[in-house]
Design a protein around this motif. Structure first.
Motif, short mmCIF file in Angstrom:
data_model
loop_
_atom_site.label_atom_id
_atom_site.label_comp_id
_atom_site.label_asym_id
_atom_site.label_seq_id
_atom_site.Cartn_x
_atom_site.Cartn_y
_atom_site.Cartn_z
N GLN A 1 0.75 -1.28 -0.06
CA GLN A 1 0.01 -0.01 -0.06
C GLN A 1 0.85 1.52 -0.04
N ASN B 1 1.59 2.46 -3.34
CA ASN B 1 0.01 2.34 -4.23
C ASN B 1 -0.07 1.24 -5.02
N GLU B 2 0.14 0.08 -4.28
CA GLU B 2 -0.24 -1.20 -4.86
C GLU B 2 -1.23 -1.98 -3.97
#
Length: 645
Positions: free
Chosen positions: A109, A112-113
């Protein structure tokens, strides 16, 4: 077994911000323990400070308690970011997300995954996807971290507890590892090194938290929160009923006036308008008073309910350590809340609106100048405004004194006693024991201590402090388990009586000296009196009351003497008792009587010692929020348990 999703959803209110009414995002809590999103709180603070033109702090959006930020140099825009995070709520949110299959990998996270998590690390308190899980296990210093399958948590086959690792409030970057029993303070190793290195009783947080959920302290607090919420509901309903009755009375008066008006309409039109204005004005004034009272107790209820929800959440969902943290937060605030409730209920009055028709109404054409007059009668509402369980219908000023039990605790010697929970704890100068009795006069347990225990004072719900005369010591005893916790040496400070005041500070008294010491034995200040200051007492932690001469007693508030009570029938004052109405009782040792005075020093009555069947009164103390009290003898070792009707 893990808590089911339904059980977690039971605490949805605890996970919802009361400002935005959505699930918390970066939960921050205030000193009153209400929690809000950081962004919501930031917006509220900025708006509030501009509106109120108050730049020293702000009021809690729920309970309206003032939060001082005078020591925070930053602008109001940054105050929210400096507040502590509510790790308990954050952990609850994580657990709910896991149980709802909403949890994503925390490591991914950051980049940004959004990858689905398959495991949870109880030490890092983070979730990992399959790849990050393998990476986490590959590091040697992380090898001992406990990883739990998220599928196992969701199926209920895991014993996951939230907040196993807790951040220190003083040093958020460090975790809580130890617990100082002397100060009832959870702390990290840095706290222990800087602030508690001289403390004698420091243990691991795990040991301190063992059994906390089922301990007497926690169960008593749960019960007390339940009772307080019930009492607050009763008070609020009482005020609402009074509002309804008052409105009905007002309307009835208007109808009565209207009836008279119809009979004498031509002559009384102007007078009718006048009386309506009076009714409306009185109604508005009184309803505003009722509304203020409802708002005040609603605020108390909100605070108490929030504490109850937080505590129940920590008991059912949290770890032992978390429960200990919450209990330590709530206990001192609970005492302050009860004192505020007590003061507010004292202010309440039963208000009635009465209408008295003018005696000239029959001859109105020639003599009547008004319909009548209104008056608002305010009386003590003793039937419904008392706090149940804490207030009884007691006439302290003239009520009869009833002896419940006589306890022959010791063969001789001056004796001191105090109420702790459902027990009476007694010490005697002539015997080296601390004895615990049930309220029906039966010995429950005793503990051998050093010679010459002179006085006893309450520290918290399970701990008492005992003054050891001649040796200048204070012993700290856990009365629940009847065991000695620690000994505090007061080198060069004479000790006879003592009382505990705010912040773990003690006042010790002896002869013509009062000395303030902290929990480490350091002398903070000293006061010289006119003598006979063998015992000292406090009514609200902001004042102190002490014998001040052969025939006098003084009460000091802050640094000012509020009064000095002097009476020729009082000789050699000893113990000092205070009932829940604030009346003060002085044990006259030589005069063989007890003087009852008001909290501003006016004599109410002198009670002869024959009332209690002992020779010379030594100490007198009341059970908290009760009409029960205990009187001890200065020579026979007798203890008399009484009550005032």
């Amino acid at each position: 077994m893990a808590t089911s999703t339904k059980d977690t959803e039971h605490f949805d209110d605890l996970l919802t911000c009361t400002i935005c009414l959505e699930t918390f995002k970066v939960p921050k809590y205030l000193p009153c323990l209400h929690t809000f999103c950081e962004s919501c709180l930031q917006t509220y603070i900025i708006t509030s400070t501009k509106k109120e033109k108050e730049f020293e702090g702000f009021k809690c959006p729920v309970c309206r308690k003032f939060i001082s930020c005078s020591k925070t140099p930053e602008k109001p825009e940054t105050w929210a970011s400096t507040l502590p995070k509510n790790h308990f709520v954050m952990s609850m949110l994580d657990k709910r997300a896991i149980q709802r299959s909403e949890k994503v990998c925390n490591s991914c996270q950051i980049n940004n995954e959004m990858k689905t998590a398959i495991s949870w690390c109880t030490i890092c308190e983070e979730a990992f996807c399959e790849q990050c899980d393998k990476c986490h296990k590959s590091f040697k210093f992380l090898a001992k971290h406990k990883l739990i399958s998220i599928n196992g948590i969701q199926s209920g086959n895991s014993d996951l507890k939230i907040s196993e690792v807790l951040s220190c409030e003083e040093h958020p970057a460090k975790i809580v590892e130890v617990y100082c029993v002397d100060h009832s303070k959870p702390c990290c190793t840095l706290c222990a090194t800087l602030s508690h290195r001289k403390c004698e009783n420091v243990t691991s947080i795990e040991n301190a938290a063992k059994g906390i959920k089922k301990s007497k302290l926690t169960t008593t607090l749960v019960k007390k929160l339940y009772e307080r919420n019930k009492e607050l509901n009763e008070i609020i309903e009482n005020r609402k009923d009074s509002m309804t009755k008052f409105e009905t009375t007002s309307e009835n008066i208007i109808q009565e006036v209207s009836t008279l008006k119809r009979v004498v309409i031509d002559h009384l039109n102007k007078l009718e308008e006048k009386i309506k204005v009076e009714v409306a004005s009185s109604k508005r004034h009184v309803l505003m008073k009722f509304t203020d009272e409802v708002n005040t107790f609603s605020s108390y209820k909100s605070t108490s309910a929030n504490w109850q929800s937080v505590l129940n959440g920590s008991i059912e969902q949290g770890s032992d350590q978390q429960c200990l943290m919450e209990v330590n937060k709530i206990c001192p605030k609970m005492t302050i809340l009860e004192n505020e409730m007590k003061e507010e209920t004292k202010k309440m009055k039963k208000i009635a609106l009465n209408f008295i028709p003018s005696e000239f109404i029959a001859n109105f054409k020639t003599s009547a100048e008004s319909f009548g007059c209104l008056n608002i009668a305010e009386d003590e509402d003793t039937g419904t405004l008392s706090v149940k369980g804490c207030r009884e219908n007691v006439n302290f000023r003239s009520g009869d004194i009833k002896i419940l039990h006589k306890i022959y605790a010791f063969e001789s010697g001056a004796t001191s006693a105090i109420f702790t929970g459902d027990y009476l704890v007694i010490v005697s100068f002539s015997k080296s024991n601390v004895e615990k009795y049930s309220l029906d006069g039966k010995l429950v347990q005793l503990l051998a201590v050093e010679n010459y225990p002179r006085d006893i004072a309450q520290v918290n719900q399970t701990q008492v402090a005992i003054a050891i005369d001649n040796k200048n010591k204070i012993l700290f005893v856990d009365v629940a388990e009847m065991k000695l916790l620690r000994t505090l040496n007061l080198s060069g400070i004479p000790v006879c009586g003592l009382c505990c005041v705010e912040g773990n500070t003690f006042i010790v008294s002896h002869g013509s000296t009062l000395t303030w010491v902290n929990s480490s034995g350091k002398k903070l200040k000293q006061k010289t009196t006119d003598g006979q200051s063998f015992y000292v007492s406090t009514s609200d932690m902001k004042d102190y009351i002490y014998g001040d001469g052969d025939k006098s007693l003084s009460r000091v508030v802050g640094d000012a003497t509020k009064f000095t009570y002097t009476n020729t029938e009082l000789e050699h004052p000893r113990g000092i008792g205070i009932d829940f109405e604030g009346n003060i009782y002085i044990a006259g040792y030589w005069s063989q009587n007890i003087h009852q005075i008001t909290n501003d020093g006016k004599l109410i009555r002198v009670i002869p010692i024959e009332t209690f069947g002992i020779l010379s009164p030594w100490t007198i103390r009341f059970a908290p929020n009760s009409n029960k009290f205990v009187v001890t003898c200065g020579g026979s070792g007798q203890v008399v348990l009484c009550e005032i009707d």
